[in-house]
Write a protein that holds these residues in place. Sequence first.
Motif, PDB file in Angstrom:
ATOM      1  N   ASP A   2       0.830  -1.196   0.000  1.00 42.47           N
ATOM      2  CA  ASP A   2       0.000   0.000   0.000  1.00 42.47           C
ATOM      3  C   ASP A   2       0.867   1.249   0.000  1.00 42.47           C
ATOM      4  N   LEU A   4       2.449   4.549   1.134  1.00 48.57           N
ATOM      5  CA  LEU A   4       2.772   5.029   2.472  1.00 48.57           C
ATOM      6  C   LEU A   4       2.266   6.451   2.659  1.00 48.57           C
ATOM      7  N   HIS A  66       2.755  10.619  16.689  1.00 47.20           N
ATOM      8  CA  HIS A  66       2.715   9.200  16.336  1.00 47.20           C
ATOM      9  C   HIS A  66       3.650   8.445  17.279  1.00 47.20           C
ATOM     10  N   SER A  69       6.535   2.871  18.356  1.00 46.25           N
ATOM     11  CA  SER A  69       6.280   1.430  18.342  1.00 46.25           C
ATOM     12  C   SER A  69       5.067   1.083  17.480  1.00 46.25           C
ATOM     13  N   ALA A  70       4.043   1.941  17.496  1.00 49.07           N
ATOM     14  CA  ALA A  70       2.870   1.707  16.654  1.00 49.07           C
ATOM     15  C   ALA A  70       3.213   1.851  15.184  1.00 49.07           C
ATOM     16  N   LEU A  71       4.069   2.807  14.855  1.00 48.90           N
ATOM     17  CA  LEU A  71       4.502   2.975  13.466  1.00 48.90           C
ATOM     18  C   LEU A  71       5.286   1.755  12.990  1.00 48.90           C
ATOM     19  N   ASN A  73       4.998  -1.278  14.088  1.00 47.21           N
ATOM     20  CA  ASN A  73       4.053  -2.376  13.896  1.00 47.21           C
ATOM     21  C   ASN A  73       3.284  -2.256  12.583  1.00 47.21           C
ATOM     22  N   GLN A  74       2.939  -1.030  12.220  1.00 53.93           N
ATOM     23  CA  GLN A  74       2.119  -0.821  11.035  1.00 53.93           C
ATOM     24  C   GLN A  74       2.946  -0.755   9.749  1.00 53.93           C
ATOM     25  N   TYR A  75       4.124  -0.118   9.830  1.00 53.67           N
ATOM     26  CA  TYR A  75       4.962   0.082   8.638  1.00 53.67           C
ATOM     27  C   TYR A  75       6.408  -0.337   8.937  1.00 53.67           C
ATOM     28  N   ARG A  85      13.765  -5.100  10.675  1.00 52.86           N
ATOM     29  CA  ARG A  85      12.514  -5.804  10.946  1.00 52.86           C
ATOM     30  C   ARG A  85      12.783  -7.282  11.169  1.00 52.86           C
ATOM     31  N   LYS A  90      11.341  -4.849  16.138  1.00 53.79           N
ATOM     32  CA  LYS A  90      10.847  -3.674  16.855  1.00 53.79           C
ATOM     33  C   LYS A  90      11.895  -2.575  16.736  1.00 53.79           C
ATOM     34  N   CYS A 342      12.882   8.097   8.823  1.00 57.53           N
ATOM     35  CA  CYS A 342      12.486   6.716   8.567  1.00 57.53           C
ATOM     36  C   CYS A 342      13.349   6.084   7.473  1.00 57.53           C
TER      37      CYS A 342
END
Length: 366
Positions: A2, A4, A66, A69-71, A73-75, A85, A90, A342
């Motif tokens: 998908d 980004l 943001h 850790s959530a980022l 997990n998602q990306y 990864r 993590k 990133c």
Amino acid sequence: MDKLPDWLYQPLVVLPKLVEQPTWGGDYIIKYKDWGNQLRYQNKKIGQSYELCGESLLQDNHGRLHQLSALVNQYPRAVIGEKNRTRFGKMPLLIKLTQALGNSFQLHVKAATQASPWLAKPESWYFFEAGYVSCGIKPDVDLCAYQAACRVIERKMAGLSRLIKAGKLSLAAARTAARQFIKTIDPWQFVNVMAVDRETAVDLSAGGIHHSWEDNRRLCPQGNIVYEVQLDVPDSSSTIRCFDQGKISNDGTVRPLHVADYFRYLDRRPANNCPNRLIHQPTNAVIFQTKYYRLGRMAVNNKTVDYPNHAFVHLFIKTGQARVVTQAGEIVLNQGHGGFICACVNHYQLVALRPATTILRTDVVN
């Protein structure tokens, strides 16, 4: 894959998490970040600032926050990169700026010998100011005598704690008794104790090495001011302590020790305990590089400099002010503050906005 979000291609501001430490913190971190006038920090002792960790909040150019850790997990590929990864799963790094007095005698296990409940935690230090440390055990040390000294101090501290909780001894009197007793035992006789200059690096990433910050108000009146880079592993499963400097909490409790495990996992080889192998004054752009992470320093001028990006990068302004630019946006960072780029960003640019701007760059070694 998908598409980004566009803001992942922006440089993101990292909001540091400040940790109050009434017994050993101070005001260095607040003043360094130029937050001394903020009412919420006045009359507070800050011991640590988490500059990067899995729970860090990142701010994009629209002001949205943001959680890192959530980022991840998602990306995961876009944020930390495919290799990281696969290797870590993590955000692997923990970066802290610390103001501390004496710390416990401790070590972390080697990666090859980690065993439940102990996990390896490679760790390295970079001193912003002159400090005082113990690092490695002395050559030809009598380890039986060292272990016996730790045990007798442990028993004494447990006894003082019981007296406080029973109402038979005041906290102040117990702390005085602890200091006096420990002075007679002198556990520092077994380890290398030394002053370190500002800009000194200490690499403990191999594991098994004794280390501690020490309290010396004459040589370092502000305590030890240390920029720490390490793998993000909880203290509860990684830090093995044999002596806690006689600390007693306000409620009368003392922190549990792990004397047997300290001596079980202690690297006893003289060569690996030599301070000259663990401590050095960086002479080039690389402050330290381990199997896991790398910390470098860059002197930036007012010309735009382009840097390739192969994975995620953390940038921290040690002195001055800088603009960080990527294809999707830019941010301005002041002294004592950091930004995150990133892995999906192919390159970034830096330009100094003040003279003598120095940036600390941290990334993972793959």
